[in-house]
Scaffold this active site. Structure first.
Site, PDB file in Angstrom:
ATOM      1  N   SER A 137       0.877  -1.179   0.000  1.00  6.36           N
ATOM      2  CA  SER A 137       0.000   0.000   0.000  1.00  6.36           C
ATOM      3  C   SER A 137       0.909   1.222   0.000  1.00  6.36           C
ATOM      4  CB  SER A 137      -0.853   0.004   1.272  1.00  6.36           C
ATOM      5  OG  SER A 137      -1.451   1.279   1.470  1.00  6.36           O
ATOM      6  N   TYR A 149      -1.934  -1.193  10.591  1.00  2.00           N
ATOM      7  CA  TYR A 149      -2.019  -1.485   9.150  1.00  2.00           C
ATOM      8  C   TYR A 149      -0.768  -0.965   8.440  1.00  2.00           C
ATOM      9  CZ  TYR A 149      -3.743  -1.507   4.350  1.00  2.00           C
ATOM     10  OH  TYR A 149      -3.874  -1.722   2.997  1.00  2.00           O
TER      11      TYR A 149
HETATM   12  N1  LIG Z   1      -8.686  -0.772  -1.084  1.00  6.56           N
HETATM   13  C1  LIG Z   1      -7.658   0.014  -0.844  1.00  6.56           C
HETATM   14  O1  LIG Z   1      -7.785   1.255  -0.775  1.00  6.56           O
HETATM   15  C2  LIG Z   1      -6.268  -0.564  -0.713  1.00  6.56           C
HETATM   16  C3  LIG Z   1      -5.186   0.321  -0.769  1.00  6.56           C
HETATM   17  C4  LIG Z   1      -3.905  -0.185  -0.624  1.00  6.56           C
HETATM   18  C5  LIG Z   1      -3.713  -1.536  -0.464  1.00  6.56           C
HETATM   19  N2  LIG Z   1      -4.781  -2.378  -0.411  1.00  6.56           N
HETATM   20  C6  LIG Z   1      -4.517  -3.815  -0.203  1.00  6.56           C
HETATM   21  O2  LIG Z   1      -5.110  -4.536  -1.252  1.00  6.56           O
HETATM   22  C7  LIG Z   1      -5.364  -5.862  -0.795  1.00  6.56           C
HETATM   23  C8  LIG Z   1      -6.776  -6.268  -1.198  1.00  6.56           C
HETATM   24  O3  LIG Z   1      -7.707  -5.443  -0.506  1.00  6.56           O
HETATM   25  P1  LIG Z   1      -9.037  -4.899  -1.202  1.00  6.56           P
HETATM   26  O4  LIG Z   1      -8.962  -3.439  -1.232  1.00  6.56           O
HETATM   27  O5  LIG Z   1      -9.307  -5.627  -2.463  1.00  6.56           O
HETATM   28  O6  LIG Z   1     -10.116  -5.266  -0.065  1.00  6.56           O
HETATM   29  P2  LIG Z   1     -11.300  -6.330  -0.041  1.00  6.56           P
HETATM   30  O7  LIG Z   1     -12.264  -6.117  -1.151  1.00  6.56           O
HETATM   31  O8  LIG Z   1     -11.814  -6.291   1.363  1.00  6.56           O
HETATM   32  O9  LIG Z   1     -10.554  -7.715  -0.316  1.00  6.56           O
HETATM   33  C9  LIG Z   1      -9.746  -8.339   0.641  1.00  6.56           C
HETATM   34  C10 LIG Z   1      -9.555  -9.775   0.218  1.00  6.56           C
HETATM   35  O10 LIG Z   1      -8.687 -10.408   1.174  1.00  6.56           O
HETATM   36  C11 LIG Z   1      -9.327 -11.583   1.622  1.00  6.56           C
HETATM   37  N3  LIG Z   1      -8.932 -11.890   2.988  1.00  6.56           N
HETATM   38  C12 LIG Z   1      -9.044 -11.116   4.096  1.00  6.56           C
HETATM   39  N4  LIG Z   1      -8.588 -11.778   5.161  1.00  6.56           N
HETATM   40  C13 LIG Z   1      -8.177 -12.986   4.706  1.00  6.56           C
HETATM   41  C14 LIG Z   1      -7.614 -14.131   5.325  1.00  6.56           C
HETATM   42  N5  LIG Z   1      -7.365 -14.176   6.642  1.00  6.56           N
HETATM   43  N6  LIG Z   1      -7.314 -15.196   4.557  1.00  6.56           N
HETATM   44  C15 LIG Z   1      -7.546 -15.178   3.227  1.00  6.56           C
HETATM   45  N7  LIG Z   1      -8.079 -14.135   2.583  1.00  6.56           N
HETATM   46  C16 LIG Z   1      -8.397 -13.067   3.329  1.00  6.56           C
HETATM   47  C17 LIG Z   1     -10.821 -11.324   1.502  1.00  6.56           C
HETATM   48  O11 LIG Z   1     -11.513 -12.548   1.319  1.00  6.56           O
HETATM   49  P3  LIG Z   1     -12.334 -13.329   2.443  1.00  6.56           P
HETATM   50  O12 LIG Z   1     -12.983 -12.319   3.325  1.00  6.56           O
HETATM   51  O13 LIG Z   1     -13.288 -14.129   1.624  1.00  6.56           O
HETATM   52  O14 LIG Z   1     -11.330 -14.181   3.136  1.00  6.56           O
HETATM   53  C18 LIG Z   1     -10.868 -10.546   0.204  1.00  6.56           C
HETATM   54  O15 LIG Z   1     -10.878 -11.409  -0.900  1.00  6.56           O
HETATM   55  C19 LIG Z   1      -5.106  -5.859   0.716  1.00  6.56           C
HETATM   56  O16 LIG Z   1      -3.831  -6.413   0.972  1.00  6.56           O
HETATM   57  C20 LIG Z   1      -5.101  -4.389   1.057  1.00  6.56           C
HETATM   58  O17 LIG Z   1      -4.289  -4.121   2.192  1.00  6.56           O
HETATM   59  C21 LIG Z   1      -6.056  -1.923  -0.529  1.00  6.56           C
END
Ligand SMILES: NC(=O)c1ccc[n+]([C@@H]2O[C@H](COP(=O)([O-])OP(=O)(O)OC[C@H]3O[C@@H](n4cnc5c(N)ncnc54)[C@H](OP(=O)(O)O)[C@@H]3O)[C@@H](O)[C@H]2O)c1
Length: 268
Positions: free
Chosen positions: A142, A155
């Site tokens: 991130s 985080y």
């Molecule tokens: N959205 C943002 O603004 C942003 C910005 C920077 C970085 N990121 C990073 O991008 C990545 C994806 O996030 P996203 O934004 O796409 O959010 P999201 O829509 O909430 O997706 C998160 C994914 O991670 C999975 N997950 C969570 N805990 C888990 C666990 N213990 N084991 C296996 N899978 C797990 C969830 O699936 P289940 O709940 O089905 O397990 C879901 O598929 C993360 O690493 C996040 O830190 C996001």
């Protein structure tokens, strides 16, 4: 890396960036191993991937925070698809608020999911990659992994740790044929912010980030940032010499009109 027929394992593929990444690799004709805790959602994503052109998609319930689960996910992907060409460590979650008000179990969950999960999947995937002298590991960090945000202390710490892990490993793997890259998304429209009432401002789309992840898999020579130009520009002194090539990338990808403001605290 030629993506048609390549085997790509993605953690956290049931929604958001992981789902969009799976669909983007599917469009390229990659074979997919998808993991997440919500198997129903994951199976629906798998079906969409098949429709988009993925010849071979497997799914597995996965809690990356459990070491045995993470290792079993990688072992199943190797068994089902014979190899892993690309591992995308994407699973992750956030928590916003004051550090002293953060419940202990949330601290543990963030450390287990965002950091220990990346370590466990990487440890399991590396030996066969090293044996084949081929493979790409992409860690989704991130922008708070290089510029920490208030009210996201734990985080931010996990994402800094993922960046440190990745860059140390890159040196360790030099000359082995196995590459490690970090992708640094800024605020992206996914379910990530569903549990906070904080206003979140302009956001990138998950498919935009996914396209960058896929491009990083094809050309795994450098890290990549999806961030507003102003944020990247401000942090250039921090980044200089570390992943300096990605600066050009970020400038090219930056959308005009997005601001680099920090995130406000969540409401109690
Ligand atoms: N959205 C943002 O603004 C942003 C910005 C920077 C970085 N990121 C990073 O991008 C990545 C994806 O996030 P996203 O934004 O796409 O959010 P999201 O829509 O909430 O997706 C998160 C994914 O991670 C999975 N997950 C969570 N805990 C888990 C666990 N213990 N084991 C296996 N899978 C797990 C969830 O699936 P289940 O709940 O089905 O397990 C879901 O598929 C993360 O690493 C996040 O830190 C996001």
């Amino acid at each position: 890396m030629r993506l048609k027929g390549a085997v790509v394992a993605i953690t956290g593929a049931s929604s958001g960036i992981g789902e969009a990444t799976a669909l983007e690799f599917a469009r390229k004709g990659a074979r997919l191993a998808l993991g997440a805790r919500r198997l129903d959602r994951l199976n629906a994503v798998a079906e969409k991937c098949r429709q988009k052109g993925a010849p071979d998609v497997s799914t597995r319930r996965l809690d990356v925070g459990r070491n045995a689960d993470a290792r079993a996910f990688v072992a199943a992907a190797l068994r089902d698809h014979e190899r892993i060409d690309v591992l995308v460590n994407n699973a992750g979650l956030g928590w916003m608020g004051r550090l002293h008000e953060m419940p202990e179990e949330k601290v543990e969950e963030l450390l287990a999911t965002n950091l220990a999960g990346v370590i466990a999947c990487t440890q399991a995937a590396l030996p066969p990659m090293l044996e084949r002298r081929r493979g790409v590991i992409i860690n989704v960090a991130s922008v708070v992994g290089f510029r920490a945000a208030p009210y996201s202390a734990v985080y931010s710490a996990t994402k800094y740790a993922v960046v440190g892990l990745s860059h140390a490993l890159r040196g360790e793997l030099s000359g082995t044929g196995v590459k490690v890259c970090v992708v640094y998304p800024a605020s992206t429209k996914t379910e990530f912010f569903d549990h906070t009432e904080a206003p979140i401002g302009p956001q990138y789309s998950a498919s935009w980030v996914a396209r960058l992840i896929v491009r990083t898999a094809r050309f795994p020579r450098r890290d990549a940032i999806v961030a507003p130009y102003r944020l990247v520009h401000l942090t250039e002194p921090v980044f200089g010499g570390l992943v300096d090539h990605s600066m050009g990338e970020a400038r090219r990808l930056a959308s005009p009109g997005l601001s680099g403001r920090g995130l406000p605290p969540s409401k109690p």
